[in-house]
Design a protein around this motif. Structure first.
Motif, PDB file in Angstrom:
ATOM      1  N   ALA A 160     -86.343 -16.646  22.072  1.00 44.98           N
ATOM      2  CA  ALA A 160     -86.276 -16.219  20.679  1.00 44.98           C
ATOM      3  C   ALA A 160     -86.589 -17.346  19.699  1.00 44.98           C
ATOM      4  O   ALA A 160     -86.674 -17.116  18.490  1.00 44.98           O
ATOM      5  CB  ALA A 160     -84.894 -15.648  20.384  1.00 44.98           C
ATOM      6  N   GLY A 161     -86.725 -18.578  20.216  1.00 40.61           N
ATOM      7  CA  GLY A 161     -87.084 -19.692  19.349  1.00 40.61           C
ATOM      8  C   GLY A 161     -86.088 -20.820  19.297  1.00 40.61           C
ATOM      9  O   GLY A 161     -86.334 -21.846  18.646  1.00 40.61           O
ATOM     10  N   GLY A 220     -79.743 -14.277  22.241  1.00 38.48           N
ATOM     11  CA  GLY A 220     -81.108 -14.074  21.780  1.00 38.48           C
ATOM     12  C   GLY A 220     -81.175 -14.027  20.261  1.00 38.48           C
ATOM     13  O   GLY A 220     -82.086 -14.610  19.642  1.00 38.48           O
ATOM     14  N   GLN A 221     -80.216 -13.363  19.645  1.00 38.03           N
ATOM     15  CA  GLN A 221     -80.171 -13.332  18.180  1.00 38.03           C
ATOM     16  C   GLN A 221     -79.932 -14.726  17.612  1.00 38.03           C
ATOM     17  O   GLN A 221     -80.537 -15.112  16.609  1.00 38.03           O
ATOM     18  CB  GLN A 221     -79.059 -12.380  17.718  1.00 38.03           C
ATOM     19  CG  GLN A 221     -79.346 -10.915  17.939  1.00 38.03           C
ATOM     20  CD  GLN A 221     -80.519 -10.421  17.102  1.00 38.03           C
ATOM     21  OE1 GLN A 221     -80.694 -10.808  15.956  1.00 38.03           O
ATOM     22  NE2 GLN A 221     -81.345  -9.571  17.699  1.00 38.03           N
ATOM     23  N   TYR A 222     -79.065 -15.500  18.264  1.00 37.96           N
ATOM     24  CA  TYR A 222     -78.816 -16.868  17.812  1.00 37.96           C
ATOM     25  C   TYR A 222     -80.107 -17.695  17.858  1.00 37.96           C
ATOM     26  O   TYR A 222     -80.385 -18.501  16.967  1.00 37.96           O
ATOM     27  CB  TYR A 222     -77.763 -17.542  18.696  1.00 37.96           C
ATOM     28  CG  TYR A 222     -76.351 -17.041  18.515  1.00 37.96           C
ATOM     29  CD1 TYR A 222     -75.972 -16.288  17.409  1.00 37.96           C
ATOM     30  CD2 TYR A 222     -75.370 -17.341  19.465  1.00 37.96           C
ATOM     31  CE1 TYR A 222     -74.672 -15.852  17.253  1.00 37.96           C
ATOM     32  CE2 TYR A 222     -74.064 -16.917  19.313  1.00 37.96           C
ATOM     33  CZ  TYR A 222     -73.710 -16.156  18.217  1.00 37.96           C
ATOM     34  OH  TYR A 222     -72.432 -15.732  18.062  1.00 37.96           O
ATOM     35  N   GLY A 223     -80.888 -17.489  18.920  1.00 35.91           N
ATOM     36  CA  GLY A 223     -82.114 -18.269  19.074  1.00 35.91           C
ATOM     37  C   GLY A 223     -83.129 -18.015  17.979  1.00 35.91           C
ATOM     38  O   GLY A 223     -83.992 -18.866  17.711  1.00 35.91           O
ATOM     39  N   LYS A 224     -83.049 -16.865  17.331  1.00 37.77           N
ATOM     40  CA  LYS A 224     -83.994 -16.545  16.258  1.00 37.77           C
ATOM     41  C   LYS A 224     -83.800 -17.423  15.026  1.00 37.77           C
ATOM     42  O   LYS A 224     -84.737 -17.638  14.254  1.00 37.77           O
ATOM     43  CB  LYS A 224     -83.855 -15.071  15.857  1.00 37.77           C
ATOM     44  CG  LYS A 224     -84.323 -14.087  16.916  1.00 37.77           C
ATOM     45  CD  LYS A 224     -84.148 -12.653  16.428  1.00 37.77           C
ATOM     46  CE  LYS A 224     -84.630 -11.655  17.478  1.00 37.77           C
ATOM     47  NZ  LYS A 224     -84.465 -10.248  17.027  1.00 37.77           N
ATOM     48  N   THR A 225     -82.583 -17.921  14.837  1.00 38.08           N
ATOM     49  CA  THR A 225     -82.298 -18.694  13.625  1.00 38.08           C
ATOM     50  C   THR A 225     -81.961 -20.156  13.895  1.00 38.08           C
ATOM     51  O   THR A 225     -82.084 -20.988  12.995  1.00 38.08           O
ATOM     52  CB  THR A 225     -81.131 -18.050  12.847  1.00 38.08           C
ATOM     53  OG1 THR A 225     -79.981 -17.948  13.706  1.00 38.08           O
ATOM     54  CG2 THR A 225     -81.509 -16.656  12.368  1.00 38.08           C
ATOM     55  N   ALA A 226     -81.512 -20.484  15.107  1.00 35.20           N
ATOM     56  CA  ALA A 226     -81.105 -21.863  15.404  1.00 35.20           C
ATOM     57  C   ALA A 226     -82.302 -22.805  15.375  1.00 35.20           C
ATOM     58  O   ALA A 226     -83.345 -22.505  15.952  1.00 35.20           O
ATOM     59  CB  ALA A 226     -80.436 -21.930  16.766  1.00 35.20           C
ATOM     60  N   MET A 260     -76.354  -9.273  10.991  1.00 29.92           N
ATOM     61  CA  MET A 260     -76.220 -10.720  11.171  1.00 29.92           C
ATOM     62  C   MET A 260     -76.438 -11.456   9.850  1.00 29.92           C
ATOM     63  O   MET A 260     -75.723 -12.372   9.503  1.00 29.92           O
ATOM     64  CB  MET A 260     -77.212 -11.216  12.221  1.00 29.92           C
ATOM     65  CG  MET A 260     -77.168 -12.730  12.445  1.00 29.92           C
ATOM     66  SD  MET A 260     -75.604 -13.296  13.124  1.00 29.92           S
ATOM     67  CE  MET A 260     -75.749 -12.681  14.793  1.00 29.92           C
ATOM     68  N   LYS A 261     -77.482 -11.056   9.054  1.00 32.36           N
ATOM     69  CA  LYS A 261     -77.753 -11.736   7.796  1.00 32.36           C
ATOM     70  C   LYS A 261     -76.577 -11.598   6.840  1.00 32.36           C
ATOM     71  O   LYS A 261     -76.202 -12.528   6.147  1.00 32.36           O
ATOM     72  CB  LYS A 261     -79.021 -11.175   7.165  1.00 32.36           C
ATOM     73  CG  LYS A 261     -80.288 -11.555   7.914  1.00 32.36           C
ATOM     74  CD  LYS A 261     -81.500 -11.032   7.190  1.00 32.36           C
ATOM     75  CE  LYS A 261     -82.785 -11.459   7.916  1.00 32.36           C
ATOM     76  NZ  LYS A 261     -83.978 -10.925   7.237  1.00 32.36           N
ATOM     77  N   LYS A 262     -75.960 -10.375   6.825  1.00 34.03           N
ATOM     78  CA  LYS A 262     -74.811 -10.164   5.968  1.00 34.03           C
ATOM     79  C   LYS A 262     -73.659 -11.058   6.368  1.00 34.03           C
ATOM     80  O   LYS A 262     -72.975 -11.646   5.528  1.00 34.03           O
ATOM     81  CB  LYS A 262     -74.394  -8.695   6.034  1.00 34.03           C
ATOM     82  CG  LYS A 262     -73.247  -8.357   5.090  1.00 34.03           C
ATOM     83  CD  LYS A 262     -72.932  -6.866   5.154  1.00 34.03           C
ATOM     84  CE  LYS A 262     -71.780  -6.522   4.215  1.00 34.03           C
ATOM     85  NZ  LYS A 262     -71.455  -5.087   4.276  1.00 34.03           N
ATOM     86  N   THR A 263     -73.426 -11.179   7.671  1.00 37.35           N
ATOM     87  CA  THR A 263     -72.350 -12.028   8.172  1.00 37.35           C
ATOM     88  C   THR A 263     -72.588 -13.482   7.813  1.00 37.35           C
ATOM     89  O   THR A 263     -71.692 -14.199   7.380  1.00 37.35           O
ATOM     90  CB  THR A 263     -72.245 -11.891   9.700  1.00 37.35           C
ATOM     91  OG1 THR A 263     -72.014 -10.524  10.012  1.00 37.35           O
ATOM     92  CG2 THR A 263     -71.108 -12.745  10.248  1.00 37.35           C
ATOM     93  N   MET A 264     -73.833 -13.934   7.989  1.00 36.04           N
ATOM     94  CA  MET A 264     -74.157 -15.332   7.681  1.00 36.04           C
ATOM     95  C   MET A 264     -73.982 -15.608   6.199  1.00 36.04           C
ATOM     96  O   MET A 264     -73.502 -16.661   5.797  1.00 36.04           O
ATOM     97  CB  MET A 264     -75.591 -15.642   8.122  1.00 36.04           C
ATOM     98  CG  MET A 264     -75.762 -15.678   9.624  1.00 36.04           C
ATOM     99  SD  MET A 264     -77.483 -15.836  10.109  1.00 36.04           S
ATOM    100  CE  MET A 264     -77.894 -17.387   9.317  1.00 36.04           C
ATOM    101  N   THR A 265     -74.380 -14.661   5.333  1.00 38.14           N
ATOM    102  CA  THR A 265     -74.250 -14.850   3.895  1.00 38.14           C
ATOM    103  C   THR A 265     -72.789 -14.975   3.509  1.00 38.14           C
ATOM    104  O   THR A 265     -72.390 -15.842   2.732  1.00 38.14           O
ATOM    105  CB  THR A 265     -74.888 -13.672   3.147  1.00 38.14           C
ATOM    106  OG1 THR A 265     -76.262 -13.597   3.502  1.00 38.14           O
ATOM    107  CG2 THR A 265     -74.764 -13.864   1.638  1.00 38.14           C
TER     108      THR A 265
END
Length: 308
Positions: free
Chosen positions: A258-259, A222-228, A1-6
């Motif tokens: 997840a936040g 859930g992964q989206y919630g970690k960064t949103a 995910m971090k690679k994709t976002m970068t």
């Protein structure tokens, strides 16, 4: 995910740098009815499909505005859904959402409705295909839609009288999930997101109320919630024949756990398929959306002679 976002952020920075120059050559074809103005622009997009193939072509974006609204006006990008076959995608024509656009313009927005690659007047290959029902690759497909959404946002924010610091992303079905995808990226100036019946892989004819691989969607949200970190509104109905009433709540709960910040609204059954609430029953969702926008600082302008 971090690679994709970068990768995505670097792409958007390049777009933002070149967009002001590109816009000078964009074709605008406008018609006006009363106070509502409808125009079209072609926005260049560079991205990679699920398999890494480079894609470069313009997308058609319908822009709605009202010159009587206060400026600079915030921008709202409104995304269409996904049809189950090629003919359905072609039938999108030029995505407009005229009823919803009129509502959002009345709230003070400049509204941008992209027709994404693979659909209608934009054409091109189907780059949002996430695979068969039993082997979905959801995150890359939604990232591709998010890339196009942010290209459209960057272009419209460069237009005269647009506010570069305040914007909202909204969408229906596939476009609703795309709104939450964008929320997870915390793109500068995006202040809120609205998800109308978001999900993926549904087909009411073959497996009503059961989307493909719903647990994978739960994991993705859930992964989206970690960064949103922006407020979101999720709107569904009990008789959604694509997503059903249960899975969306599970997706939202995973996002929140997840936040992610959000509000969930489940309406009673509407029509034969509540998945169409956004298009067929705007009077139902508009008051709730107006409330959400106001509580996040987007207050509708007062017209001359009107009382608040």
């Amino acid at each position: 995910m971090k690679k994709t976002m970068t990768h995505a952020r670097s792409t958007w920075r390049a777009l933002a740098h070149g967009m002001a120059l590109v816009l000078c050559g964009l074709a605008l074809h406008g018609t006006a009815q009363a106070r509502l103005i409808e125009e079209q622009i072609d926005v260049p997009v560079k991205l990679r499909n699920v398999y890494g193939k480079a894609i470069e072509q313009p997308i058609r974006v319908t822009v709605w505005r009202d010159d009587a609204n206060p400026v600079p006006a915030p921008v709202l990008v409104l995304n269409h859904g996904r049809a189950v076959d090629g003919q359905g995608r072609a039938n999108v024509g030029r995505a407009r959402f005229s009823v919803a656009a009129r509502f959002f313009v009345a709230q003070g927005f400049i509204v941008a409705v992209p027709t994404r690659i693979g659909y209608g007047v934009t054409g091109g290959e189907d780059i949002e295909d996430s695979g068969s029902c039993n082997s979905k690759q959801y995150p890359p497909a939604y990232q591709i839609a998010a890339d196009q959404t942010l290209a459209a946002l960057t272009a419209v924010r460069a237009l005269p009288n647009a506010d570069q610091a305040r914007s909202v992303i909204a969408g229906q079905s596939f476009g609703g999930t795309t709104a939450i995808t964008v929320a997870s990226l915390n793109f500068p100036g995006v202040s809120a997101a609205i998800n109308f019946a978001g999900g993926g892989g549904g087909n009411p004819k073959t497996h009503p109320q059961r989307p493909c691989m719903p647990q994978m969607l739960e994991q993705m949200f859930g992964q989206y919630g970690k960064t949103a970190r922006i407020p979101t509104l999720w709107i569904y109905t009990q008789n959604d024949q694509w997503m059903g009433p249960t899975y969306p709540r599970e997706w939202f709960n995973a996002y929140r756990a997840a936040g992610g910040a959000g509000e969930f609204e489940l309406y009673p059954p509407h029509g034969e398929d509540g998945h169409m609430l956004f298009a067929k029953f705007p009077e139902v969702w508009q008051p709730r959306v107006k409330q959400f926008l106001e509580q996040n600082g987007f207050v509708a302008p007062t017209r001359k002679g009107e009382a608040r």
